[in-house]
Design an enzyme around this catalytic site. Structure first.
Site, PDB file in Angstrom:
ATOM      1  N   LYS A 217       0.818  -1.211   0.000  1.00  0.00           N
ATOM      2  CA  LYS A 217       0.000   0.000   0.000  1.00  0.00           C
ATOM      3  C   LYS A 217       0.852   1.262   0.000  1.00  0.00           C
ATOM      4  O   LYS A 217       2.049   1.245   0.264  1.00  0.00           O
ATOM      5  CB  LYS A 217      -0.988  -0.032   1.165  1.00  0.00           C
ATOM      6  CG  LYS A 217      -2.084  -1.081   0.933  1.00  0.00           C
ATOM      7  CD  LYS A 217      -3.185  -1.037   1.966  1.00  0.00           C
ATOM      8  CE  LYS A 217      -4.307  -2.005   1.563  1.00  0.00           C
ATOM      9  NZ  LYS A 217      -5.395  -2.041   2.574  1.00  0.00           N
ATOM     10  N   ARG A 256      -3.385 -10.433   4.828  1.00  0.00           N
ATOM     11  CA  ARG A 256      -3.875 -10.487   3.434  1.00  0.00           C
ATOM     12  C   ARG A 256      -2.781  -9.912   2.545  1.00  0.00           C
ATOM     13  O   ARG A 256      -2.433  -8.741   2.670  1.00  0.00           O
ATOM     14  CB  ARG A 256      -5.171  -9.680   3.320  1.00  0.00           C
ATOM     15  CG  ARG A 256      -5.799  -9.677   1.937  1.00  0.00           C
ATOM     16  CD  ARG A 256      -7.093  -8.853   1.956  1.00  0.00           C
ATOM     17  NE  ARG A 256      -7.736  -8.827   0.643  1.00  0.00           N
ATOM     18  CZ  ARG A 256      -7.449  -7.972  -0.324  1.00  0.00           C
ATOM     19  NH1 ARG A 256      -6.518  -7.040  -0.121  1.00  0.00           N
ATOM     20  NH2 ARG A 256      -8.081  -8.027  -1.490  1.00  0.00           N
TER      21      ARG A 256
END
Length: 304
Positions: A217, A256
């Site tokens: 991210k 995840r």
């Protein structure tokens, strides 16, 4: 598969990401067609994924909604084909009840809802009727607008209050198998993301297993580069692994990720140190969600 998350509380589970989308921030378009999606899913399974998380709509900042029919067209053939050849648990990443319903009928085992059952009023009924686990994620706003100046007085306290209400809502409608995801990058600044990871153990007080999604991210790109010149998603693996190790030490039970093999190796060391000879506590062991969680949530699961 009577308990698709039976390992929670005994080791860290790795959820492999399969985006059947043309526009996801890291791998958009790479697995958009059935055969490429199946090939990647098989690779994630070979690398040791405990769960596959399959999504047909990007939730990156600024992403546009996908029509229900198109989302179904993307994900259902993949789920059906995978269920014919593998028993690995499948999570459907959607906030649409009709997509979740069709995915569960096709063989999915978990619903991963970024809206925490808020965007589609029928979702709670679908999950309750199926009796499957649900992931409730926190997001301020919605994908198109969530990064437009997110503000909190106390980000962890406010997310905990959100989860307390959402967990109560889910349980009132007959849902018992609940996981929580604080939503790194979903309506949060870099500083908010770091505060969540630093204080992740406080969420254990809610008595639900914690899933964390930091993979590649933008906050990692900014921290490993600069705000003006962040590292691109393709160069964020090391920062992702470091963030996930911290998250596990502070209480996460599921990570995840895009990169399953690298995380399985890193977390094998973390688990060997932190789980060896240790019995799961309330709020950690899947299925024990009504047992009392540790009072001092700040301690997480740090190894001394």
């Amino acid at each position: 598969m009577t308990n698709v998350l039976s390992g929670v509380g005994r080791r860290t589970l790795v959820m492999g990401i399969l985006n059947v989308t043309p526009d996801s921030f890291f791998d958009g378009g790479q697995f958009f067609h059935l055969e490429s999606a199946l090939e990647h899913a098989r690779r994630l399974i070979r690398e040791g994924a405990d769960i596959l998380d399959i999504g047909g709509e990007s939730s990156r900042p600024g992403a546009q909604p996908v029509p229900e029919e198109e989302e179904l067209r993307r994900v259902i053939p993949v789920i059906r084909a995978l269920r014919q050849e593998s028993s690995v648990p499948i999570s459907i990443d959607t906030y649409k009840a009709s997509v979740a319903e069709a995915a569960l009928e096709a063989g999915a085992n978990i619903v991963n809802d970024i809206s925490a059952l808020r965007f589609d009023s029928r979702m709670v009924e679908v999950v309750a009727r199926a009796g499957v686990p649900v992931v409730l994620m926190h997001m301020q706003g919605e994908p198109r607008t969530m990064q437009h100046n997110p503000v909190y007085a106390d980000v962890v306290r406010e997310i905990k209050e959100f989860f307390a209400e959402r967990i109560a809502f889910a349980r009132a409608h007959g849902i018992e198998k609940i996981l929580i995801d604080p939503g790194i990058g979903f309506g949060k600044t870099v500083e908010h993301n770091l505060e969540i990871l630093r204080r992740l153990g406080e969420f254990r007080e809610l008595g639900c297993p914690i899933l964390i999604g930091v993979s590649r991210k933008s906050f990692i790109g900014r921290l490993c580069g600069t705000a003006e010149n962040p590292l691109p998603p393709s160069e964020r693996l090391e920062g992702t692994i470091a963030s996930n190790v911290i998250a596990v030490l502070n209480g996460a039970q599921i990570v995840r990720v895009h990169d399953v093999a690298a995380h399985k190796r890193a977390l094998a060391i973390v688990d060997a140190i932190c789980y060896a000879g240790r019995e799961p506590k309330g709020g950690e062991l899947y299925g024990d969600q009504h047992k009392e969680a540790p009072r001092d949530g700040r301690e997480g699961r740090r190894c001394r």
